[in-house]
Design a protein around this motif. Structure first.
Motif, PDB file in Angstrom:
ATOM      1  N   ALA A   8      -4.442  -6.327   6.164  1.00 18.48           N
ATOM      2  CA  ALA A   8      -5.181  -5.164   5.665  1.00 18.48           C
ATOM      3  C   ALA A   8      -4.252  -3.957   5.599  1.00 18.48           C
ATOM      4  O   ALA A   8      -4.337  -3.037   6.415  1.00 18.48           O
ATOM      5  CB  ALA A   8      -6.380  -4.886   6.561  1.00 18.48           C
ATOM      6  N   SER A  11       0.859  -1.166   0.000  1.00 17.73           N
ATOM      7  CA  SER A  11       0.000   0.000   0.000  1.00 17.73           C
ATOM      8  C   SER A  11       0.900   1.221   0.000  1.00 17.73           C
ATOM      9  O   SER A  11       1.889   1.265   0.742  1.00 17.73           O
ATOM     10  CB  SER A  11      -0.908  -0.014   1.233  1.00 17.73           C
ATOM     11  N   ASP A  53      -3.941  -1.448   3.498  1.00 17.07           N
ATOM     12  CA  ASP A  53      -4.539  -0.126   3.283  1.00 17.07           C
ATOM     13  C   ASP A  53      -5.083   0.449   4.590  1.00 17.07           C
ATOM     14  O   ASP A  53      -4.923   1.637   4.872  1.00 17.07           O
ATOM     15  CB  ASP A  53      -5.665  -0.217   2.240  1.00 17.07           C
ATOM     16  N   ASP A  54      -5.713  -0.413   5.401  1.00 17.88           N
ATOM     17  CA  ASP A  54      -6.244   0.059   6.690  1.00 17.88           C
ATOM     18  C   ASP A  54      -5.133   0.540   7.611  1.00 17.88           C
ATOM     19  O   ASP A  54      -5.254   1.565   8.286  1.00 17.88           O
ATOM     20  CB  ASP A  54      -7.013  -1.070   7.402  1.00 17.88           C
TER      21      ASP A  54
END
Lengths: 470, 470
Positions: free
Chosen positions: B295, B223, B297-298
């Motif tokens: 995750a 990301s 991006d989170d």
């Protein structure tokens, strides 16, 4: 013949009463290594409080042709921090124990060489920062000694050895000048990598007085598991699988055998057998992260499920509490103590390529048993970096090795070399392994080291009789 | 005066027609550095195909007192891989370009020195393994040269520089013997850390012919985000926050300014302005993991939310596609090309402690503008490791620096030293920065380096005039 009376007076003048101890009882504890195998009585114990004092001591010693033996926590196993001959001075860094600064933007700590590793861990604990060097002796081992011996420990696979954690050094050189390389720089290509060369030189090229260390965000979550496996080949496969599946989080992956476990259980109080299934081989894995909210238990469980699926794991459990995690680690860490209490032993600190661990253990075990049938073998260590502590106890019922010591070690080291390994993985050469290194490493390599020693310490003042002989 | 006719015949005999090129056009391309600033014409270009041939070449050169200049991809910026004087031999490793083995249990690759970095990346791509060295020149730069110069690149904060990625080396020494230290060992403390010393020695202590490299599980998720900030102090704070909040995943955190961005946008086709808000400062951050299902991006979003909250981010966006991520990186990577196309420039590759980045940029900019009002400054680089490329273009409307070059560099390097930094971060000293190093580093440090050079290369055969003069 040096004029010892004037030398003594000059040392006292330089260091004061507390800094220069010459009574036999003063230096007794520090003149021998902690296994009490090495060390000649020194002229005295110097306890400087600054780099300038260290430099003055080295200049005085050089002027009087007195060998200098730098000493940290004196926890080494190869006699690197005690004297090989008479008439030397031990320079203890113990009074230079200040943590000079901790920087949470740079992620660095600047410390004097005598800071004890455990004290640094404590000082960082409430600052969300970590110095990721962990080993059994951390309650006594000092930063300077850890750098001098390029210590490894259980987290080396992820964070590297001391050479990877040192950004800058201040070193008193054999001629008594101070090299100020204590820079807080990750990238510094202005010439040869002196900081790397001095790290692991075991005090033979100079005395480390200050270091800039690399810090990391402190882990805020961990997950650990203990597994029982059928053999070392399964352990090796599981190690590779865990490296692939737990990626950035893999902090340590250790292994040991049933004999090692029983040594700890038999001799150390409060330890309990951790699994219903008895090995014969065990793997202790720990993953950790500094990022809040990562489901570490799930990640470890998924990786272990894959290991179960490929048939490599007989039994296993993920620690459900911090206490259980600590209990797993105590089993691993008390193993050397258990073996010490069992009686006589022969230690070998070796490494091989990770893919050769199982084959090496098989070959070395076979060879050792040929030399001495019934010899009991305790191979344990670091599955992630190929470092194996291949330690031997005499056959059941025997008190000692009946004169087989040399032949046993010979057999082990030959297997190491056959598998492309190193006869000295994380404990260094000290005075114990110089002849081994001369025998098992190429003449070219040993000559390179000798030339470096001779050019940086032409008079052979600095920790003579360690690493290379000149 | 060497007997050149017999030397030429002996080289031809040793290397064959394809291995010994002496026509002026043959060697032309490789006799100059790629910015065409350095390099005297050599006697010839040696193109050996094995370590034995390299050793034979070195012995021949030593016997005839002919200087040897090792050369990899010749992408260096300081003239390290071309000759400083007449009558030398350039030894190109280009034909030694085999990837000898890749081991997914050891996580190692064994390669000849002439393997191009990009070719290694490609070879690993379908094996779920990665060699985490990334830099602009990876399409040409060779492993041997990268090791020789201890290359850094954009991922050094997480994975280290080349010295941290090399487990073992095979090196032809200045006397033509071969040191076989090509071991696949993470822990190897059997003496001085020669592998670390040879790394970064810029070919002045020997010619690297083979290396065992450390591999990692390939990332399966990434990301990336591009942020606009008010100033370099905000960038420094955001860098520290990202290190703390994205922990193990932080792969790169780069910075540049509005002038740098405009250089790329103005001169390189297909680039577009990435954010509505114009800087004045930008941060490019990338996190990556080899663990499926994280995750990312989170995690990045949470970290960035904290940065927004503390008021340090004016604008920003997380890449929503691989194409957008690649576009962010192209802006960063085309900046040097943009500045080259803008016209005359002065490059400085320096580092300071991470916590001093903003203060250094402020001080160095002020000093440079005092020397030459209007000089345009393009500071960019690696926020995670303090490496700053502090590159200058003449004032708007000027073609050149009107003779201010020396004074400008002087001002920049003085600011570097004031902030505890290095005048050579990741590009080495080569022939360009020897006098700078003599001036800005201590006599003690330079003398140590000189002694190492003199003892390992007493006749000064190996890449003379680089790193240290003897």
């Amino acid at each position: 013949m040096p004029d010892l009376q004037s030398f003594d007076a000059a040392m006292r003048e330089c260091l004061g009463e507390r800094g220069w101890l010459t009574g036999p009882e003063d230096a007794a504890a520090q003149s021998r290594d902690w296994l009490n195998r090495y060390g000649k009585p020194p002229l005295g114990l110097a306890r400087p409080t600054s780099a300038d004092e260290v430099a003055a001591v080295v200049r005085l010693c050089a002027a009087h042709d007195v060998p200098v033996v730098p000493q940290g926590g004196n926890t080494g196993l190869n006699g690197g921090s005690v004297a090989t001959g008479d008439g030397s001075v031990i320079v203890s860094l113990a009074r230079m124990n200040r943590i000079l600064s901790v920087d949470s933007v740079d992620f660095t700590a600047t410390v004097e060489a005598g800071v004890v590793l455990g004290a640094l861990h404590e000082a960082l604990a409430d600052r969300d920062l970590a110095f990721p060097m962990h080993l059994g002796a951390e309650g006594s081992a000092q930063i300077g000694g850890l750098i001098g011996t390029n210590a490894g420990g259980s987290h080396a696979m992820r964070f590297g050895m001391m050479q990877d954690l040192v950004l800058g050094l201040e070193v008193v050189l054999p001629d008594g000048t101070i090299w100020d390389g204590a820079r807080a720089l990750i990238k510094d290509n202005a010439g040869y990598q002196l900081r790397r060369l001095l790290c692991g030189a075991e005090g033979t090229l100079g005395i480390i007085t200050k270091a800039v260390l690399r810090l990391f965000p402190a882990p805020c979550g961990r997950s650990a598991a203990l597994l029982a496996l059928a053999d070392f080949e399964a352990a090796q496969r599981v190690g590779a699988l865990l490296r692939a599946r737990t990626g950035e989080f893999l902090a340590a992956v250790e292994f040991f055998g049933e004999f090692g476990l029983s040594l700890a259980l038999d001799h150390v109080e409060e330890l309990v057998r951790p699994l219903e299934t008895a090995g014969p081989v065990y793997v202790l894995v720990e993953i950790a992260s500094s990022i809040p909210g990562i489901a570490l238990d799930d990640i470890l469980e998924n990786a272990l499920a894959a290991a179960f699926e490929q048939g490599d794991v007989l039994d296993g459990t993920i620690a459900v509490s911090e206490a259980q995690r600590a209990a797993f680690w105590r089993l691993r860490e008390e193993m050397p103590e258990g073996q010490r209490l069992e009686g006589r032993q022969i230690k070998h600190d070796v490494s091989v390529p990770v893919a050769r661990i199982a084959a090496f253990i098989a070959d070395a075990s076979r060879a050792a048993k040929t030399v001495m049938p019934g010899v009991r073998i305790n191979p344990f260590g670091h599955l992630g970096d190929g470092n194996i502590h291949f330690n031997l106890s005499p056959p059941q019922g025997h008190d000692d090795f009946d004169g087989c010591e040399m032949a046993l070690s010979q057999a082990v080291y030959e297997a190491v070399v056959q598998h492309g390994g190193s006869i000295a993985a994380e404990h260094g050469l000290g005075q114990a392994k110089i002849e081994l290194a001369d025998r098992f490493r190429s003449k070219t390599e040993r000559a390179l080291m000798r030339r470096i020693k001779m050019t940086l310490d032409p008079h052979g003042i600095m920790n003579p009789g360690k690493v290379v002989k000149i």
